[in-house]
Design an enzyme around this catalytic site. Structure first.
Site, mmCIF file in Angstrom:
data_model
loop_
_atom_site.group_PDB
_atom_site.id
_atom_site.type_symbol
_atom_site.label_atom_id
_atom_site.label_comp_id
_atom_site.label_asym_id
_atom_site.label_seq_id
_atom_site.Cartn_x
_atom_site.Cartn_y
_atom_site.Cartn_z
ATOM 1 N N GLU A 148 -11.825 1.609 4.540
ATOM 2 C CA GLU A 148 -11.595 2.218 5.802
ATOM 3 C C GLU A 148 -12.319 3.876 5.488
ATOM 4 O O GLU A 148 -12.862 4.461 6.583
ATOM 5 C CB GLU A 148 -10.175 2.361 6.050
ATOM 6 C CG GLU A 148 -9.839 1.580 7.317
ATOM 7 C CD GLU A 148 -8.647 1.791 7.773
ATOM 8 O OE1 GLU A 148 -7.681 2.722 7.404
ATOM 9 O OE2 GLU A 148 -7.876 0.914 8.261
ATOM 10 N N HIS A 200 -11.083 -18.788 -12.889
ATOM 11 C CA HIS A 200 -11.097 -20.130 -12.425
ATOM 12 C C HIS A 200 -11.329 -20.559 -11.115
ATOM 13 O O HIS A 200 -11.300 -21.545 -10.488
ATOM 14 C CB HIS A 200 -9.828 -20.973 -12.982
ATOM 15 C CG HIS A 200 -9.771 -20.949 -14.435
ATOM 16 N ND1 HIS A 200 -9.948 -21.828 -15.282
ATOM 17 C CD2 HIS A 200 -9.226 -20.011 -15.210
ATOM 18 C CE1 HIS A 200 -9.592 -21.410 -16.858
ATOM 19 N NE2 HIS A 200 -9.240 -20.272 -16.620
ATOM 20 N N LYS A 218 -9.168 -3.902 18.942
ATOM 21 C CA LYS A 218 -8.011 -3.700 19.671
ATOM 22 C C LYS A 218 -8.249 -3.733 21.113
ATOM 23 O O LYS A 218 -7.496 -4.157 21.978
ATOM 24 C CB LYS A 218 -7.295 -2.337 19.158
ATOM 25 C CG LYS A 218 -6.850 -2.243 18.030
ATOM 26 C CD LYS A 218 -5.946 -0.817 17.731
ATOM 27 C CE LYS A 218 -5.937 -0.365 16.222
ATOM 28 N NZ LYS A 218 -5.352 0.965 16.117
HETATM 29 O O1 PA5 Z 1 -5.253 4.402 7.059
HETATM 30 C C1 PA5 Z 1 -5.075 4.562 8.262
HETATM 31 O O2 PA5 Z 1 -4.976 5.578 8.968
HETATM 32 C C2 PA5 Z 1 -4.712 3.315 9.020
HETATM 33 O O3 PA5 Z 1 -4.548 2.159 8.057
HETATM 34 C C3 PA5 Z 1 -3.413 3.372 9.640
HETATM 35 O O4 PA5 Z 1 -2.305 3.575 8.696
HETATM 36 C C4 PA5 Z 1 -3.010 2.150 10.502
HETATM 37 O O5 PA5 Z 1 -3.982 1.796 11.324
HETATM 38 C C5 PA5 Z 1 -1.682 1.939 10.914
HETATM 39 O O6 PA5 Z 1 -1.673 3.236 11.948
HETATM 40 P P1 PA5 Z 1 -0.215 3.685 12.430
HETATM 41 O O7 PA5 Z 1 0.520 4.320 11.183
HETATM 42 O O8 PA5 Z 1 -0.547 4.701 13.561
HETATM 43 O O9 PA5 Z 1 0.427 2.638 12.839
#
Ligand code: PA5
Length: 449
Positions: free
Chosen positions: A287, A308, A423
């Site tokens: 990310e 394996h 989304k």
């Molecule tokens: O690292 C990030 O920002 C994302 O992985 C969020 O943690 C994830 O999308 C969840 O978001 P939120 O905490 O707003 O529900």
């Protein structure tokens, strides 16, 4: 404490000292940007000083809430997705066990939900809660993420069916924004205790906030020791001398690999308790770096298990594609001595009296030599034991390396714009108000009448 070390000598045949030297000015500049808060995403750098600069009052409320949860429930349901659950789960499994729920007798079982929309997982967990005392910790920085929001709706109902409204409100703990968002509003209205995800700490950098600390403390893990490990990393990993700063060197070497054409970094562990830690690493790096068509794709293997399954591919075809980063622990959580057997029918008496940890270490050494010989470079991140301090240290080590690495790569390591695309489509296809025009278009593409 014994610090976590980077060993890069098994990468030397692939990334030379002069490659690292050429990358060093860019790495140092990236770290300076991070320290001076002048890079992209500079409003999300609260995690850099978090190990020393955290809310002491909230830290103590976390301990009190964890104590309450431990005393009053058999099961803690932790609701969250991405950075809002991976860190806590990674730390609990690393320091306790992936079998924590089966083994625990003095702390609640902990189930993670809201990280999937699978109806069967939800149904299964609802039935596991029957005749059990439960508490909920719902974690969402935005307070609006669909997966945890649906799970919270479901498990909130479960709590209210079991308890009076007054009792129910004592069993729900919300970790979210300090003042805004649906979850914060609901928590305030209903009187649920809230914990804060600081504005300047993004989800995947939030393990050292209440996001990680509350579930981790409920599992009986010493969060003071965990924070001490991170503090020690915060103190140790600042030098601009690349031979002294392992975090800086690691960030530089991964970029050398990337620029030499490697596409994947494979995080390896010889301990299955690190499976979820590797999942946390995958999210952290993917990310943070995977944007603008750039970035190493992080994958994970547990050896010898995966030797394996994908071992064949790595050995003979992996070299051009990937390098490995092995999280090596010199002492396992526990050990086992192999016994002598009469008749030696299985031919294993040559191992009698030896520890399983020794066999595991020989597997690691053998694999290291085989893979490097097969053209797969190896980095090793070594720690003495799997302790609270070591895991706290590693969390900070990887967060900082990832941020430096992202800046070297030329991306903003603190946003995740690509996560929004699915989304938008999902909401349109579900008929969410405001998405009407998209719905028809997408249904046509899918061939849905
Ligand atoms: O690292 C990030 O920002 C994302 O992985 C969020 O943690 C994830 O999308 C969840 O978001 P939120 O905490 O707003 O529900």
């Amino acid at each position: 404490m014994e610090k976590v070390k980077l060993i890069n000598k098994y990468a030397a045949g692939f990334v030379s000292d002069s490659d690292i030297a050429a990358m060093t000015p860019r790495a140092v500049e990236a770290m300076q940007k991070l320290h001076a808060k002048t890079g992209e995403g500079k409003d999300f750098l609260g995690w850099v000083t978090l190990p020393t600069d955290y809310d002491r009052n909230e830290f103590s409320r976390i301990k009190t809430a964890a104590e309450y949860i431990r005393k009053n429930c058999d099961i803690l349901i932790v609701i969250g997705i991405g950075g809002s659950y991976l860190g806590a789960r990674a730390v609990i499994e690393a320091l306790k066990s992936p079998n924590y729920n089966a083994l625990t007798n003095d702390t609640p079982q902990i189930y993670f939900i809201g990280n999937t929309i699978s109806p069967s997982m939800v149904t299964e967990l609802v039935s596991l809660c029957e005749n059990k005392d439960i508490c909920i910790n719902v974690i969402s920085k935005s307070g609006t993420t669909t997966e945890p929001a649906i799970a919270f709706r479901i498990f909130r109902d479960v709590v209210y069916r079991k308890y009076s409204p007054e009792e129910a409100s004592k069993r729900i703990f919300c970790t979210t924004d300090r003042e805004k968002g649906t979850l914060k509003k609901l928590a305030d209205e209903q009187g649920y205790e809230t914990f804060v995800v600081p504005d300047d700490v993004g989800g995947r950098y939030s393990v050292l906030t209440a996001v990680g600390l509350l579930p981790i403390a409920v599992a009986g893990i010493d969060i003071d020791a965990f924070m001490r490990g991170a503090q020690s990393a915060q103190k140790n990993l600042n030098s601009e001398d690349i031979s002294e700063n392992d975090c800086l060197r690691y960030a530089a070497i991964r970029n050398c690999f990337y620029e030499a054409g490697k596409k994947l970094e494979c995080f390896i562990s010889y301990e299955p308790c690190m499976t979820m830690f590797n999942e946390w690493l995958k999210q952290l790096f993917a990310e943070s770096e995977g944007k603008d068509g750039k970035g190493l794709y992080p994958v994970s293997c547990i050896f010898s298990t995966d030797l394996h399954s994908v071992g064949q591919y790595i050995q003979e075809s992996g070299g051009a594609l990937m390098f490995e980063t092995c999280l090596k622990f010199n002492t396992p959580l526990d050990d086992f001595t192999i016994t002598e057997q009469e008749g030696n029918i299985d031919g294993l008496n040559f191992l009698a009296g030896k520890k399983m940890s020794l066999v595991n270490e020989k597997a690691r050494q053998g694999t290291l030599l085989a893979h490097t010989e097969g053209g797969v470079a190896n980095l090793i991140i070594e720690s003495e034991g799997i302790t609270e301090e070591a895991i706290g240290y590693m969390i900070y080590f990887f967060e900082k390396s990832c941020a430096i690495s992202g800046y070297i790569l030329g991306v903003n390591p603190f946003n995740q714009p690509g996560v929004e695309s699915y989304k938008k489509n999902m909401f349109a296809l579900l008929g969410k108000p405001g998405y009407e025009s998209e719905k028809e278009k997408l249904e046509k593409e899918l061939g849905i009448c």
